[in-house]
Design an enzyme around this catalytic site. Structure first.
Site, PDB file in Angstrom:
ATOM      1  N   GLN A 114      67.760  50.324  38.012  1.00 20.93           N
ATOM      2  CA  GLN A 114      67.102  49.034  37.830  1.00 20.93           C
ATOM      3  C   GLN A 114      65.638  49.226  37.447  1.00 20.93           C
ATOM      4  OE1 GLN A 114      68.260  47.917  41.973  1.00 20.93           O
ATOM      5  NE2 GLN A 114      69.096  46.067  41.052  1.00 20.93           N
ATOM      6  N   ASN A 115      65.181  50.472  37.488  1.00 22.45           N
ATOM      7  CA  ASN A 115      63.772  50.748  37.200  1.00 22.45           C
ATOM      8  C   ASN A 115      63.519  50.783  35.702  1.00 22.45           C
ATOM      9  OD1 ASN A 115      63.572  50.995  39.936  1.00 22.45           O
ATOM     10  ND2 ASN A 115      63.545  53.224  39.948  1.00 22.45           N
ATOM     11  N   HIS A 132      67.588  47.221  33.252  1.00 17.94           N
ATOM     12  CA  HIS A 132      66.532  46.252  32.942  1.00 17.94           C
ATOM     13  C   HIS A 132      65.631  46.716  31.801  1.00 17.94           C
ATOM     14  CE1 HIS A 132      67.064  44.703  37.329  1.00 17.94           C
ATOM     15  NE2 HIS A 132      68.017  44.301  36.528  1.00 17.94           N
ATOM     16  N   CYS A 140      59.652  42.572  18.940  1.00 17.46           N
ATOM     17  CA  CYS A 140      59.264  41.288  18.374  1.00 17.46           C
ATOM     18  C   CYS A 140      60.445  40.330  18.505  1.00 17.46           C
ATOM     19  CB  CYS A 140      58.867  41.446  16.905  1.00 17.46           C
ATOM     20  SG  CYS A 140      58.567  39.852  16.107  1.00 17.46           S
ATOM     21  N   CYS A 191      53.085  40.606  16.621  1.00 13.71           N
ATOM     22  CA  CYS A 191      53.832  41.589  15.829  1.00 13.71           C
ATOM     23  C   CYS A 191      53.032  41.969  14.588  1.00 13.71           C
ATOM     24  CB  CYS A 191      55.183  41.006  15.435  1.00 13.71           C
ATOM     25  SG  CYS A 191      56.122  42.082  14.336  1.00 13.71           S
ATOM     26  N   GLY A 231      67.428  53.646  47.127  1.00 21.84           N
ATOM     27  CA  GLY A 231      66.138  52.998  46.950  1.00 21.84           C
ATOM     28  C   GLY A 231      66.192  51.615  46.346  1.00 21.84           C
ATOM     29  N   SER A 232      67.213  50.847  46.695  1.00 18.55           N
ATOM     30  CA  SER A 232      67.269  49.467  46.202  1.00 18.55           C
ATOM     31  C   SER A 232      67.721  48.542  47.312  1.00 18.55           C
ATOM     32  CB  SER A 232      68.241  49.345  45.029  1.00 18.55           C
ATOM     33  OG  SER A 232      68.370  47.987  44.648  1.00 18.55           O
ATOM     34  N   GLY A 259      65.149  50.102  54.183  1.00 24.35           N
ATOM     35  CA  GLY A 259      65.244  48.739  54.697  1.00 24.35           C
ATOM     36  C   GLY A 259      66.634  48.154  54.522  1.00 24.35           C
TER      37      GLY A 259
HETATM   38 ZN   LIG Z   1      57.907  40.620  14.032  1.00 26.50          ZN
END
Ligand SMILES: [Zn+2]
Length: 289
Positions: A114-115, A132, A140, A191, A231-232, A259
């Protein structure tokens, strides 16, 4: 391969140990590994959430906010200009190195993270799915051209010299907790090809993970014997869903996390210890060090 004794039916009572995790991987040698911000905290990149999975500060910007107002894009890029250099300079830590070692030993056919910091790849992991996206790229939204974040940083700094001396605490996505009262004059990058709207090549909150990426991760899950979360807190559905799917397939789930995680009720095994120490020791045990 499933192990009936480890299917996630019993609640977790006792804390599990490194030896338990070692046996888990011996029984389920091909892992679907899912990592989150807790992997990168030792590299100096702070996590988003506390041990209870709650936001440490205000939640990150949503796609709707980013697209909806110039003032929000000014705020985003100003904070990113200050916070990104810390993420760009960060080095992989023991957890990243251990996961690369586990991949080389055949235990991690695919690593899903997820990092957005790119530290798994820099530590030597080869088959990485960045759910992600990656903070090192900018796209752009109008013509689709891709540029490196480092290039955009040069533009940001040249156009906004007043912010050059500002320091602030950075966050996991290259954001910074910047208190800045007058960003009205801040120049957001455009852009260089079409003048269109630029967005970092990361999935914002309120945005879906691209379907091909989810499908690739789903195939990796199908091919795995078990899931290891490292770690998530799994508070975001984009990662949590893989635990739900694993449970439906009868695949056991282990986690290394200090946690609470959203998937705690689904876990067969949980080691409440730092990721770096635990993964390094695990890689050593499996290699017979
Ligand atoms: Zn562009």
């Amino acid at each position: 391969m499933t192990d009936l004794q480890l299917t996630p039916t019993e609640p977790l009572d006792d804390p599990h140990t490194l030896d338990d995790l070692h046996r888990f991987v011996q029984r389920h040698p091909r892992l679907f590994v899912l990592t989150g911000a807790g992997i990168s905290t030792d590299s100096g990149i702070p996590g988003y959430r506390d041990d209870n999975g709650a936001w440490k500060r205000s939640p990150p910007i949503t796609l709707q906010e980013f697209l909806g107002a110039l003032a929000m894009r000014q705020r985003y890029w100003a904070r990113s200009m200050v916070g990104w250099p810390l993420v760009a300079r960060a080095q992989p830590n023991a957890a990243h190195v251990a996961l690369a070692r586990l991949e080389a030993a055949g235990h991690v056919p695919t690593l899903v993270t997820q990092n957005v910091d790119g530290l798994h790849q820099r530590a030597g992991s080869r088959d990485v799915i960045e759910l992600h996206g990656g903070i090192d790229g900018v796209s752009c939204l109008d013509c689709g051209m891709q540029q490196s974040r480092a290039t955009i940083q040069q533009t940001l700094e040249a156009d906004n010299p007043a912010l050059l001396d500002v320091t602030a605490e950075a966050a996991a996505d290259g954001d910074a907790h910047l208190e800045w009262h007058d960003l009205g004059g801040f120049r957001v990058p455009a852009c260089s090809n079409c003048g269109g709207l630029l967005k970092p090549s990361v999935v914002f909150f309120g945005e879906n993970v691209p379907k091909p990426r989810v499908e690739a991760a789903s195939l990796a899950l199908d091919a795995a014997d078990a899931v290891l979360v490292a770690g998530s807190s799994l508070m975001v559905y984009s990662g949590y869903r893989f635990c739900v799917w694993a449970q439906r397939q009868g695949k056991p789930i282990a986690a290394i996390n200090l946690g609470r995680t959203r998937a705690d009720p689904l876990l067969s095994l949980k080691v409440a210890a730092p990721c770096g120490d635990t993964l390094s020791a695990l890689a050593g045990l499996l290699a017979g060090d």
